[in-house]
Design a protein around this motif. Structure first.
Motif, PDB file in Angstrom:
ATOM      1  N   ASN A 136      15.154  15.398   7.532  1.00 56.50           N
ATOM      2  CA  ASN A 136      14.199  14.782   8.436  1.00 56.50           C
ATOM      3  C   ASN A 136      13.289  13.835   7.669  1.00 56.50           C
ATOM      4  O   ASN A 136      12.344  14.256   7.008  1.00 56.50           O
ATOM      5  N   SER A 137      13.581  12.551   7.754  1.00 56.70           N
ATOM      6  CA  SER A 137      12.817  11.577   6.961  1.00 56.70           C
ATOM      7  C   SER A 137      11.364  11.514   7.417  1.00 56.70           C
ATOM      8  O   SER A 137      10.467  11.266   6.625  1.00 56.70           O
ATOM      9  N   GLU A 138      11.113  11.778   8.704  1.00 56.74           N
ATOM     10  CA  GLU A 138       9.732  11.714   9.186  1.00 56.74           C
ATOM     11  C   GLU A 138       8.876  12.818   8.584  1.00 56.74           C
ATOM     12  O   GLU A 138       7.720  12.607   8.235  1.00 56.74           O
ATOM     13  N   GLU A 139       9.477  13.997   8.470  1.00 59.32           N
ATOM     14  CA  GLU A 139       8.717  15.100   7.889  1.00 59.32           C
ATOM     15  C   GLU A 139       8.425  14.838   6.419  1.00 59.32           C
ATOM     16  O   GLU A 139       7.324  15.094   5.937  1.00 59.32           O
ATOM     17  N   ILE A 140       9.442  14.317   5.723  1.00 58.02           N
ATOM     18  CA  ILE A 140       9.231  13.996   4.310  1.00 58.02           C
ATOM     19  C   ILE A 140       8.098  12.982   4.188  1.00 58.02           C
ATOM     20  O   ILE A 140       7.204  13.121   3.351  1.00 58.02           O
ATOM     21  N   ALA A 141       8.124  11.985   5.066  1.00 59.30           N
ATOM     22  CA  ALA A 141       7.081  10.957   5.019  1.00 59.30           C
ATOM     23  C   ALA A 141       5.708  11.556   5.306  1.00 59.30           C
ATOM     24  O   ALA A 141       4.719  11.183   4.670  1.00 59.30           O
ATOM     25  N   LEU A 142       5.635  12.495   6.232  1.00 54.63           N
ATOM     26  CA  LEU A 142       4.352  13.126   6.554  1.00 54.63           C
ATOM     27  C   LEU A 142       3.830  13.910   5.343  1.00 54.63           C
ATOM     28  O   LEU A 142       2.645  13.855   5.014  1.00 54.63           O
TER      29      LEU A 142
ATOM     30  N   LYS B  83       0.851  -1.194   0.000  1.00 54.03           N
ATOM     31  CA  LYS B  83       0.000   0.000   0.000  1.00 54.03           C
ATOM     32  C   LYS B  83       0.886   1.243   0.000  1.00 54.03           C
ATOM     33  O   LYS B  83       1.940   1.234   0.638  1.00 54.03           O
ATOM     34  N   PRO B  84       0.442   2.319  -0.673  1.00 59.55           N
ATOM     35  CA  PRO B  84       1.267   3.535  -0.693  1.00 59.55           C
ATOM     36  C   PRO B  84       1.673   3.985   0.705  1.00 59.55           C
ATOM     37  O   PRO B  84       2.801   4.429   0.924  1.00 59.55           O
ATOM     38  N   THR B  85       0.749   3.825   1.675  1.00 66.04           N
ATOM     39  CA  THR B  85       1.073   4.279   3.035  1.00 66.04           C
ATOM     40  C   THR B  85       2.173   3.433   3.656  1.00 66.04           C
ATOM     41  O   THR B  85       3.069   3.943   4.329  1.00 66.04           O
ATOM     42  N   ASP B  86       2.122   2.115   3.409  1.00 69.31           N
ATOM     43  CA  ASP B  86       3.162   1.236   3.958  1.00 69.31           C
ATOM     44  C   ASP B  86       4.500   1.518   3.289  1.00 69.31           C
ATOM     45  O   ASP B  86       5.553   1.523   3.927  1.00 69.31           O
ATOM     46  N   LEU B  87       4.427   1.743   1.992  1.00 67.83           N
ATOM     47  CA  LEU B  87       5.639   2.052   1.235  1.00 67.83           C
ATOM     48  C   LEU B  87       6.290   3.301   1.815  1.00 67.83           C
ATOM     49  O   LEU B  87       7.498   3.363   2.046  1.00 67.83           O
ATOM     50  N   ASN B  88       5.429   4.280   2.068  1.00 64.19           N
ATOM     51  CA  ASN B  88       5.870   5.547   2.632  1.00 64.19           C
ATOM     52  C   ASN B  88       6.544   5.321   3.989  1.00 64.19           C
ATOM     53  O   ASN B  88       7.629   5.825   4.266  1.00 64.19           O
ATOM     54  N   LEU B  89       5.880   4.513   4.810  1.00 63.83           N
ATOM     55  CA  LEU B  89       6.405   4.224   6.145  1.00 63.83           C
ATOM     56  C   LEU B  89       7.739   3.489   6.042  1.00 63.83           C
ATOM     57  O   LEU B  89       8.698   3.795   6.765  1.00 63.83           O
ATOM     58  N   GLY B  90       7.806   2.522   5.118  1.00 67.09           N
ATOM     59  CA  GLY B  90       9.038   1.766   4.928  1.00 67.09           C
ATOM     60  C   GLY B  90      10.187   2.667   4.522  1.00 67.09           C
ATOM     61  O   GLY B  90      11.287   2.610   5.074  1.00 67.09           O
ATOM     62  N   LEU B  91       9.896   3.560   3.551  1.00 64.10           N
ATOM     63  CA  LEU B  91      10.926   4.493   3.084  1.00 64.10           C
ATOM     64  C   LEU B  91      11.406   5.385   4.211  1.00 64.10           C
ATOM     65  O   LEU B  91      12.601   5.639   4.376  1.00 64.10           O
ATOM     66  N   GLU B  92      10.412   5.845   5.016  1.00 61.96           N
ATOM     67  CA  GLU B  92      10.757   6.722   6.131  1.00 61.96           C
ATOM     68  C   GLU B  92      11.764   6.048   7.058  1.00 61.96           C
ATOM     69  O   GLU B  92      12.775   6.633   7.444  1.00 61.96           O
ATOM     70  N   ARG B  93      11.493   4.777   7.393  1.00 64.17           N
ATOM     71  CA  ARG B  93      12.377   4.065   8.319  1.00 64.17           C
ATOM     72  C   ARG B  93      13.741   3.803   7.697  1.00 64.17           C
ATOM     73  O   ARG B  93      14.774   3.905   8.346  1.00 64.17           O
ATOM     74  N   ILE B  94      13.727   3.467   6.407  1.00 67.55           N
ATOM     75  CA  ILE B  94      15.007   3.172   5.757  1.00 67.55           C
ATOM     76  C   ILE B  94      15.866   4.433   5.634  1.00 67.55           C
ATOM     77  O   ILE B  94      17.078   4.398   5.767  1.00 67.55           O
ATOM     78  N   LEU B  95      15.181   5.563   5.406  1.00 70.17           N
ATOM     79  CA  LEU B  95      15.928   6.817   5.221  1.00 70.17           C
ATOM     80  C   LEU B  95      16.281   7.489   6.542  1.00 70.17           C
ATOM     81  O   LEU B  95      16.859   8.564   6.566  1.00 70.17           O
ATOM     82  N   LYS B  96      15.905   6.843   7.638  1.00 70.75           N
ATOM     83  CA  LYS B  96      16.130   7.452   8.942  1.00 70.75           C
ATOM     84  C   LYS B  96      17.584   7.894   9.173  1.00 70.75           C
ATOM     85  O   LYS B  96      17.820   8.955   9.756  1.00 70.75           O
ATOM     86  N   PRO B  97      18.578   7.088   8.720  1.00 67.86           N
ATOM     87  CA  PRO B  97      19.976   7.519   8.917  1.00 67.86           C
ATOM     88  C   PRO B  97      20.253   8.913   8.345  1.00 67.86           C
ATOM     89  O   PRO B  97      21.154   9.603   8.799  1.00 67.86           O
TER      90      PRO B  97
END
Lengths: 268, 286, 321
Positions: free
Chosen positions: C207-213, C186-200
């Protein structure tokens, strides 16, 4: 105990006109107060000032004894929830569940706690079967109910309804009014902002704004009996009230009929 | 008849294959000789879809809509000989939110946008703009202003002026009074009554407000679950026993009169249409 | 009421759906690298077969993948032709003269006209087009009566053909793999996955969380905005804008009449939304807890280990064979 105290509050969008001028208002804990006024009377501006989305030109706002400043605004927002007019423009989450969670996420609630609260409050507003639905699948009234659930989950003492029913059809409107009455009974302090007197008759007190100034403030019964003020307010009188005033003018004193009309005015 | 619906059905396509039925077997006739029609029904009952068929924005899936002699069916657009555009000049449709149509720098330019699209010369269009701005209760000063610096009510008036300037015979308005306060609403409804009477145009209004229906309409059309369930006089509608099934409220005056009759255990000699009539009736009884 | 689907997600139940989006993104990345390590046409065809096996086990209909490939067909064809014509090493496998004559040019034009008007009735348009092109080329090479207008050599070398096929297979693998990801996530899961992977990236002040939001709000508003655009179009059509015709100058005006309301409404919307978010205690940059968490399970580790093995194998093959 006063949960909100507003003193000499003024605000203007443009230099020449005051959107609000010298507003004084105190609201008791657990009270339901209606802010009545015509379009452009400044009533929504008042709501935005109370939660610090706008900054007053002069005057003070105290919420639960705390003076609203840039430092305290976040603390104050934890005490006040607000439901805005446009159901679509306040739905942040991708799904109903996400949207109810949004405020709690910001307040760093524990995840398991959030899941429990989403369950509890989606049931409360009768949206528990829609948790995975997306906003474009919901009606306006349903979206507003989701907004209410999101605020209840944050457990604020005060809830402001800023013309929250204005864009809904009669059915959606009635369902939101039902929840407002219920929440007030359960002890929430409620501020409803509206131009519809029908929505104000069940509140404890009414404040009438006209062109940015307080025209009248008082107990609902007192305000509804104040013919001169209501006529000056640019608001539409309720039909039974109009009749009541007419009977008065014609000097007809039939207590039974008057009582019936009064009850009808109060939507009973 | 200016507009004639014959067995019209319409479904919105959906990606998951389950089509959403918005209109089912609609038969309806509308004349352009000064009718004042209100179109009512719950949200999602098909009202907006119905009016979008009236100026050929949508084409029926089955059945036909005939607008000023031009028959519109499912495949009409494929035949390029039939021009749908001129029909939209005859049947002017105002959408619910003025934000959907206002885009020019000045009110004047926005008002003449419609007429110019239908081939009206610029100076003639400007003449019309100066005329219609008064019809909608604004002054000529507004013509030079930006539509985006106006209040919600004023924007609504400008958007109506933009359609009026096209000089349609039928004016259709989708929830024109929603979001306005009582004063703004009444002013706008008075304005429609004036347009209706002075310019002898047919007015069609979508509304949720039963007081509007009872006070202004000469005819009321009720939609319920994609079907047309009532077409007739407002007086008769509110005596119909189905009214609860269709989720319609009573106008305040009828509701209050009924409650008074019940509580006082009396029957008024006639049915009041406004608060003054009700007051007179009450005086007679007391 | 209306059902708008953002993204390509189709619901399903296979292991691909049960995987953590993070492991899916990582696996995609590793396999893509593998596809680029290969140098030999036979090896990459083995990989293509492997991808087909994944499709089979994952229960993804191959037609969905074909549909995903459709938009890049032209690109594939172009790359293929380019490679075939310009790599001139290895043994010659075809050497012919293409001759344009007064007669076969007529037949060619006729064929194109027939193709143009019949293509809508043919189901697989792409193959129909390829067939017509091959047919014309064959004719130009073999059937040359009449006066010669012009002629040119067409020489195809083995390396050219192999190289072209190689690139094509590689592109198909890459597109197929990414389509698998978007079809099963799902786009939302994909988004969440990307956010976590880009966390470094937070270390370098991104700020990966802001991008994800931002992405999640965009996902939420796409259906609303589409609906709005449609209504604006209808409103302007009611004022006589005919979107189906008009000269260039009219077209510009038509587009402006759509874009201005769109922008104005969107600004109002974002203003309201910002207020609503702030009122619900959102502070940009602050830590937020999350309702959705991702759970990495042994199957995810297994998949990643498997993908790494594939990568190692490809490197070994590349270096030693």
């Amino acid at each position: 105990m006063n949960i909100i105290e507003i003193t000499d509050l003024s605000f203007s969008y443009r230099e020449d006109v005051d959107a609000l001028h010298n507003v004084n208002l105190t609201i008791k804990k657990g009270e339901w107060i209606s802010v009545l006024g015509h379009n452009g009377s400044g009533k929504s501006t008042l709501a935005k000032l109370i939660i610090g989305l706008l900054k007053a030109d002069s005057g003070d706002i105290f919420v639960d004894g705390i003076l609203l400043t840039e430092e305290t605004v976040h603390e104050i927002r934890r005490k006040i929830g607000i439901v805005f007019q446009n159901p679509d423009n306040q739905f942040v989450g991708v799904t109903v569940e996400d949207d109810i969670a949004f405020g709690m996420e910001n307040l760093n609630f524990d995840r398991l706690d959030m899941i429990k609260k989403i369950d509890e409050f989606s049931k409360k507003v009768n949206m528990n079967e829609y948790l995975k639905k997306e906003p474009h699948e919901l009606s306006g009234g349903q979206k507003q109910r989701v907004a209410i659930a999101g605020i209840l989950a944050m457990d604020t003492d005060i809830i402001i309804f800023d013309e929250a029913t204005a864009m809904l059809d009669p059915k959606g409107r009635e369902s939101i009014m039902e929840y407002i009455r219920e929440l007030n009974k359960e002890g929430k302090t409620i501020i409803t902002i509206t131009h519809d007197m029908k929505e104000a008759v069940n509140s404890d007190r009414i404040i009438i704004l006209k062109d940015g100034e307080v025209l009248a403030i008082g107990e609902t019964n007192t305000i509804l009996n104040d013919k001169e003020t209501l006529n000056a307010s640019n608001l539409e009188l309720l039909l039974p009230l109009k009749l009541l005033y007419k009977l008065d003018e014609a000097n007809i004193k039939n207590e039974k009929v008057k009582d019936i009309l009064w009850q009808l005015s109060l939507n009973k | 008849m200016a507009i004639k619906f014959e067995q019209v059905s319409f479904q919105y396509p959906s990606f998951d294959g389950k089509n959403f039925s918005a209109l089912e077997n609609i038969n309806l006739e509308i004349s352009d000789k000064g009718e004042f029609i209100t179109l009512i029904g719950e949200t999602g009952s098909g009202k907006s879809t119905l009016v979008q068929h009236m100026n050929a924005l949508l084409r029926p899936n089955t059945g036909s809509v005939t607008i000023y002699g031009i028959k519109i069916e499912k495949n009409t657009n494929k035949n390029k000989k039939i021009k749908l555009n001129p029909l939209r000049q005859k049947v002017g449709l105002v959408f619910q939110f003025p934000e959907y149509q206002l885009f020019e720098e000045t009110v004047l330019k926005d008002i003449i946008f419609g007429p110019k699209n239908f081939g009206v010369k610029e100076d003639e269009a400007i003449k019309r703009a100066k005329e219609v701005i008064k019809h909608v209760g604004l002054t000529e000063d507004y013509l030079g202003r930006s539509p985006f610096n106006l209040s919600g009510g004023e924007q609504k008036r400008v958007s109506i002026a933009g359609i009026l300037a096209m000089e349609p015979d039928i004016l259709v308005l989708d929830e024109p009074t929603s979001g306005l306060d009582p004063k703004g609403r009444d002013a706008l409804l008075e304005l429609f009554t004036n347009i209706h009477k002075k310019l002898n145009k047919t007015i069609i209004i979508i509304t949720h407000d039963m007081n509007t229906v009872y006070k202004y309409a000469s005819r009321v059309v009720v939609m319920h679950d994609a079907k047309l369930v009532y077409d007739g006089l407002p007086n008769m509608l509110f005596m119909d026993e189905n009214i609860e099934k269709w989720n319609l409220d009573l106008p305040d005056i009828i509701g209050i009169t009924k409650q008074l009759e019940a509580k006082l255990d009396i029957t008024f000699t006639k049915k009041p249409h406004n608060v003054n009539e009700l007051f007179e009736l009450m005086k007679g009884v007391l | 009421m209306k059902n708008i689907i953002v993204g390509q997600y189709i619901p399903g139940k296979s292991f691909l759906y049960k995987m953590d989006p993070r492991s899916k993104i990582l696996a995609l990345f590793i396999l893509m690298v593998s596809a680029f390590v290969f140098k030999d046409i036979t090896h990459i065809i083995y990989m293509l077969l492997g991808v087909l096996v994944i499709l089979k086990i994952g229960g993804i209909p191959i037609m969905r993948i074909a549909r995903g490939l459709r938009p890049i067909m032209i690109l594939l064809l172009f790359t293929f032709t380019f490679q075939v014509l310009f790599i001139k090493t290895g043994p010659v496998i075809l050497d012919t003269v293409l001759t344009l004559t007064t007669i076969n040019i007529g037949i060619m034009i006729l064929a194109i006209v027939v193709w143009y008007y019949t293509r809508r009735y043919i189901k697989s348009k792409f193959f129909y087009m390829v067939l017509v092109i091959v047919g014309i080329l064959t004719m130009l090479s073999l059937f040359t009566p009449g006066t010669v207008i012009s002629s040119s050599n067409l020489t195809i070398y083995e390396d050219g053909l192999l190289g072209a096929s190689f690139i094509m297979v590689r592109l198909i693998i890459i597109v197929t793999l990414s389509t698998i990801l978007t079809l099963t996530t799902k786009p939302t899961d994909l988004n969440l996955g990307l956010e976590r992977i880009l966390k470094p990236l937070n270390l370098v002040k991104i700020n990966s969380e802001e991008i994800a939001l931002i992405i999640s709000i965009a996902l939420r508003y796409i259906p609303t905005l589409l609906d709005e655009a449609n209504k604006i179009m209808l409103a302007q059509a009611s004022r006589g804008v005919d979107f189906t015709e008009g000269k260039f100058k009219d077209k510009v005006m038509q587009i402006i009449s759509l874009l201005v309301p769109m922008f104005i409404i969107s600004f109002k919307r974002s203003d309201d939304l910002a207020n609503a978010m702030e009122a619900r205690s959102f502070v940009p940059g602050n830590k937020r807890t999350r309702i959705h968490i991702l759970s990495w399970q042994s199957r995810d580790t297994l998949v990643i280990v498997f993908c790494l093995l594939v990568l190692t194998a490809t490197v070994v093959v590349r270096v030693y064979l």
